[in-house]
Design a protein around this motif. Sequence first.
Motif, PDB file in Angstrom:
ATOM      1  N   ALA A   1       0.836  -1.202   0.000  1.00 46.66           N
ATOM      2  CA  ALA A   1       0.000   0.000   0.000  1.00 46.66           C
ATOM      3  C   ALA A   1       0.875   1.259   0.000  1.00 46.66           C
ATOM      4  O   ALA A   1       0.577   2.239  -0.694  1.00 46.66           O
ATOM      5  CB  ALA A   1      -0.932   0.002   1.204  1.00 46.66           C
ATOM      6  N   ALA A   2       1.952   1.246   0.773  1.00 50.42           N
ATOM      7  CA  ALA A   2       2.859   2.397   0.825  1.00 50.42           C
ATOM      8  C   ALA A   2       3.524   2.612  -0.535  1.00 50.42           C
ATOM      9  O   ALA A   2       3.665   3.752  -0.996  1.00 50.42           O
ATOM     10  CB  ALA A   2       3.909   2.195   1.910  1.00 50.42           C
ATOM     11  N   LEU A   3       3.916   1.533  -1.194  1.00 51.46           N
ATOM     12  CA  LEU A   3       4.525   1.635  -2.516  1.00 51.46           C
ATOM     13  C   LEU A   3       3.534   2.186  -3.537  1.00 51.46           C
ATOM     14  O   LEU A   3       3.879   3.063  -4.336  1.00 51.46           O
ATOM     15  CB  LEU A   3       5.054   0.273  -2.970  1.00 51.46           C
ATOM     16  N   LEU A   4       2.309   1.698  -3.494  1.00 54.15           N
ATOM     17  CA  LEU A   4       1.280   2.178  -4.404  1.00 54.15           C
ATOM     18  C   LEU A   4       1.001   3.660  -4.174  1.00 54.15           C
ATOM     19  O   LEU A   4       0.901   4.445  -5.123  1.00 54.15           O
ATOM     20  CB  LEU A   4      -0.007   1.367  -4.234  1.00 54.15           C
ATOM     21  N   LEU A   5       0.915   4.068  -2.912  1.00 53.06           N
ATOM     22  CA  LEU A   5       0.693   5.467  -2.582  1.00 53.06           C
ATOM     23  C   LEU A   5       1.852   6.340  -3.091  1.00 53.06           C
ATOM     24  O   LEU A   5       1.637   7.405  -3.652  1.00 53.06           O
ATOM     25  CB  LEU A   5       0.520   5.648  -1.074  1.00 53.06           C
ATOM     26  N   ALA A   6       3.079   5.873  -2.912  1.00 53.50           N
ATOM     27  CA  ALA A   6       4.246   6.623  -3.385  1.00 53.50           C
ATOM     28  C   ALA A   6       4.225   6.754  -4.909  1.00 53.50           C
ATOM     29  O   ALA A   6       4.556   7.825  -5.448  1.00 53.50           O
ATOM     30  CB  ALA A   6       5.527   5.936  -2.932  1.00 53.50           C
TER      31      ALA A   6
END
Length: 96
Positions: free
Chosen positions: A21-26
């Motif tokens: 999720a953090a990677l997708l948000l970034a």
Amino acid sequence: MSVSGTGPRCRSGRYATASSAALLLALVVGAVAWFWAGRVAGQLAGLTGALARVAERDLATTVPARQRAVETSREAASRLNANAATLTALVSRFRL
């Protein structure tokens, strides 16, 4: 016997989900930033080109007003057009 949702497998799954999720948000934030940076840079390039033409004494230069332009570039375009008109009036007044 372990309680559901507290074992080592569940924790590693949560970490994987959180990191995904953090990677997708970034990636989404980066894409939006890239889009806006390109949009602003394009508008500034247009203003820079118009200023270069005015510096070469092409006082008929105007910058078209864009409806979807960033407010700062709209203001700059408006001022450039007004100043070019003022320069044109001054030059025509002093020509013999």
